[in-house]
Design a protein around this motif. Structure first.
Motif, PDB file in Angstrom:
ATOM      1  N   LYS A 206       0.825  -1.203   0.000  1.00  0.00           N
ATOM      2  CA  LYS A 206       0.000   0.000   0.000  1.00  0.00           C
ATOM      3  C   LYS A 206       0.862   1.257   0.000  1.00  0.00           C
ATOM      4  O   LYS A 206       0.555   2.236  -0.689  1.00  0.00           O
ATOM      5  CB  LYS A 206      -0.931  -0.009   1.213  1.00  0.00           C
ATOM      6  N   ILE A 209       2.257   1.623  -3.482  1.00  0.00           N
ATOM      7  CA  ILE A 209       1.221   2.105  -4.388  1.00  0.00           C
ATOM      8  C   ILE A 209       0.933   3.579  -4.143  1.00  0.00           C
ATOM      9  O   ILE A 209       0.806   4.380  -5.081  1.00  0.00           O
ATOM     10  CB  ILE A 209      -0.061   1.260  -4.217  1.00  0.00           C
ATOM     11  N   THR A 210       0.859   3.947  -2.870  1.00  0.00           N
ATOM     12  CA  THR A 210       0.613   5.347  -2.527  1.00  0.00           C
ATOM     13  C   THR A 210       1.742   6.235  -3.040  1.00  0.00           C
ATOM     14  O   THR A 210       1.507   7.330  -3.592  1.00  0.00           O
ATOM     15  CB  THR A 210       0.466   5.498  -1.007  1.00  0.00           C
ATOM     16  N   GLU A 211       2.990   5.779  -2.858  1.00  0.00           N
ATOM     17  CA  GLU A 211       4.135   6.554  -3.324  1.00  0.00           C
ATOM     18  C   GLU A 211       4.115   6.688  -4.848  1.00  0.00           C
ATOM     19  O   GLU A 211       4.382   7.775  -5.396  1.00  0.00           O
ATOM     20  CB  GLU A 211       5.431   5.862  -2.876  1.00  0.00           C
ATOM     21  N   ALA A 212       3.788   5.579  -5.540  1.00  0.00           N
ATOM     22  CA  ALA A 212       3.725   5.629  -7.002  1.00  0.00           C
ATOM     23  C   ALA A 212       2.618   6.571  -7.473  1.00  0.00           C
ATOM     24  O   ALA A 212       2.808   7.359  -8.413  1.00  0.00           O
ATOM     25  CB  ALA A 212       3.499   4.225  -7.560  1.00  0.00           C
ATOM     26  N   GLU A 213       1.464   6.488  -6.820  1.00  0.00           N
ATOM     27  CA  GLU A 213       0.371   7.388  -7.176  1.00  0.00           C
ATOM     28  C   GLU A 213       0.757   8.843  -6.920  1.00  0.00           C
ATOM     29  O   GLU A 213       0.443   9.730  -7.723  1.00  0.00           O
ATOM     30  CB  GLU A 213      -0.877   7.021  -6.378  1.00  0.00           C
ATOM     31  N   LYS A 214       1.471   9.069  -5.814  1.00  0.00           N
ATOM     32  CA  LYS A 214       1.893  10.432  -5.514  1.00  0.00           C
ATOM     33  C   LYS A 214       2.863  10.938  -6.574  1.00  0.00           C
ATOM     34  O   LYS A 214       2.740  12.068  -7.071  1.00  0.00           O
ATOM     35  CB  LYS A 214       2.554  10.477  -4.127  1.00  0.00           C
ATOM     36  N   ASN A 215       3.848  10.080  -6.948  1.00  0.00           N
ATOM     37  CA  ASN A 215       4.813  10.480  -7.981  1.00  0.00           C
ATOM     38  C   ASN A 215       4.115  10.726  -9.310  1.00  0.00           C
ATOM     39  O   ASN A 215       4.461  11.669 -10.040  1.00  0.00           O
ATOM     40  CB  ASN A 215       5.880   9.396  -8.137  1.00  0.00           C
ATOM     41  N   ALA A 216       3.131   9.863  -9.630  1.00  0.00           N
ATOM     42  CA  ALA A 216       2.398  10.049 -10.884  1.00  0.00           C
ATOM     43  C   ALA A 216       1.630  11.362 -10.874  1.00  0.00           C
ATOM     44  O   ALA A 216       1.607  12.099 -11.871  1.00  0.00           O
ATOM     45  CB  ALA A 216       1.450   8.874 -11.109  1.00  0.00           C
ATOM     46  N   GLN A 217       1.013  11.664  -9.742  1.00  0.00           N
ATOM     47  CA  GLN A 217       0.285  12.924  -9.641  1.00  0.00           C
ATOM     48  C   GLN A 217       1.225  14.118  -9.732  1.00  0.00           C
ATOM     49  O   GLN A 217       0.914  15.117 -10.394  1.00  0.00           O
ATOM     50  CB  GLN A 217      -0.488  12.958  -8.324  1.00  0.00           C
ATOM     51  N   GLU A 220       2.247  14.433 -13.314  1.00  0.00           N
ATOM     52  CA  GLU A 220       1.147  15.000 -14.094  1.00  0.00           C
ATOM     53  C   GLU A 220       1.020  16.496 -13.865  1.00  0.00           C
ATOM     54  O   GLU A 220       0.814  17.274 -14.812  1.00  0.00           O
ATOM     55  CB  GLU A 220      -0.149  14.285 -13.710  1.00  0.00           C
TER      56      GLU A 220
END
Length: 319
Positions: A206, A209-217, A220
């Motif tokens: 988790k 995933i949270t870190e990846a989502e943060k980096n993706a955001q 972006e």
């Protein structure tokens, strides 16, 4: 009249004054027959030799039943060291209860009943069930069994709770149970460790995933920012180009207008008098001086040249 306060049951037959302790009521027998008279706590009088007195407890009491042997469904003999039964005889049912079951009513409905119910329970279940699986249910089952029969046959007896101790079992079997419990504990520990490891792995997943989502955001947002910057730069360049084109167009229009006006002015200047003036000025600016009897025809015939230029202007206008 002599008043005697006895301290033994034998002396009670000779006494006139007797005491009913707190939490009890006084019950009386005359000639062996139970009287309906009940007395409250305090001092009371009775006929010696004729009337017999017994204090009956009507508050909550605990009856302790000891050494209850029983056999399980598999034939293993076990025993319960003690079973505590918390009960109470209701005051309004004292006479009926004593009339039907006597002063020792609890022998019938508690002591003997506990022995019977425990044996019934053990004979219907295995040692594993009695000692491990269903031990936590024995208290409630005993309470229900006692209260059911008391409600039916002796409604004055209220069973409040039953506390059953762990039964004694053969030592060899007990060691097996201990070993089984140790193995079960090891299994539970292993399962718990596995669960903890799975939770930690899930937590790490988790977090990743949270870190990846943060980096993706973040990426972006940065990309959107760069696109906005490029769009802003493009708009600025378009504005600059528009300003440059407008300025160049304005300069071209001004130059065209100036040239047009100069051409119009030049047309206005193309008169014979102006041309003659320019001719004379050109001749006057010439630094060459001629000496002799005959001057160049160009100088002498300047008037003729002026007439020629005038004719040229007329033809130009005619065309």
């Amino acid at each position: 009249l002599q008043i005697i306060i006895p301290t033994t049951s034998l002396g009670d037959s000779f006494s006139v004054l007797h005491q009913v302790p707190e939490g009890h009521v006084g019950a009386y027998w005359r000639g062996g027959a139970l009287l309906k008279t009940l007395t409250n706590p305090g001092f009371h009088l009775k006929l010696p030799f004729i009337t017999h007195f017994e204090p009956i407890q009507v508050t909550i009491q605990t009856d302790l039943v000891r050494d209850i042997p029983c056999g399980t469904k598999g034939g293993v003999m076990i025993s319960f060291d003690k079973i505590e039964v918390v009960n109470r005889l209701r005051k309004e049912y004292v006479h009926d209860t004593l009339l039907n079951y006597g002063v020792n009513y609890d022998n019938t409905w508690i002591y003997d009943k506990i022995h019977h119910e425990i044996n019934q329970f053990c004979s219907a279940h295995s040692l594993q069930q009695v000692y491990i699986d269903m031990f936590d249910q024995i208290d409630e089952k005993m309470k229900e069994a006692l209260q059911t029969d008391c409600t039916r046959y002796a409604p004055g007896i209220e069973i409040i709770s039953v506390r059953v101790t762990k039964p004694k079992i053969p030592e060899s079997i007990r060691r097996n149970f201990v070993q089984m419990e140790e193995e079960r504990t090891k299994v539970l520990i292993a399962v718990e460790k596995q669960r903890v490891a799975e939770k930690e792995a899930e937590t790490q997943k988790k977090i990743a995933i949270t870190e990846a989502e943060k980096n993706a955001q973040v990426s972006e947002i940065q990309m959107e920012q760069k696109l906005m910057e490029k769009d802003s730069a493009r708009k600025q360049e378009e504005i600059s180009n528009s300003m440059y084109l407008a300025r160049e167009k304005s300069l071209a229009d001004a130059d065209y207008y100036r040239t047009l006006k100069e051409a119009e002015a030049n047309k206005l200047k193309l008169t014979s008098q102006y041309l003659e003036l320019k001719f004379i000025e050109a001749i006057a600016n010439n630094s060459k001086i001629y000496f002799g009897n005959k001057l160049p025809n160009m100088v002498l015939n300047q008037r003729l040249l002026g007439n020629f230029l005038q004719d040229v202007l007329v033809e130009g206008h005619a065309e």
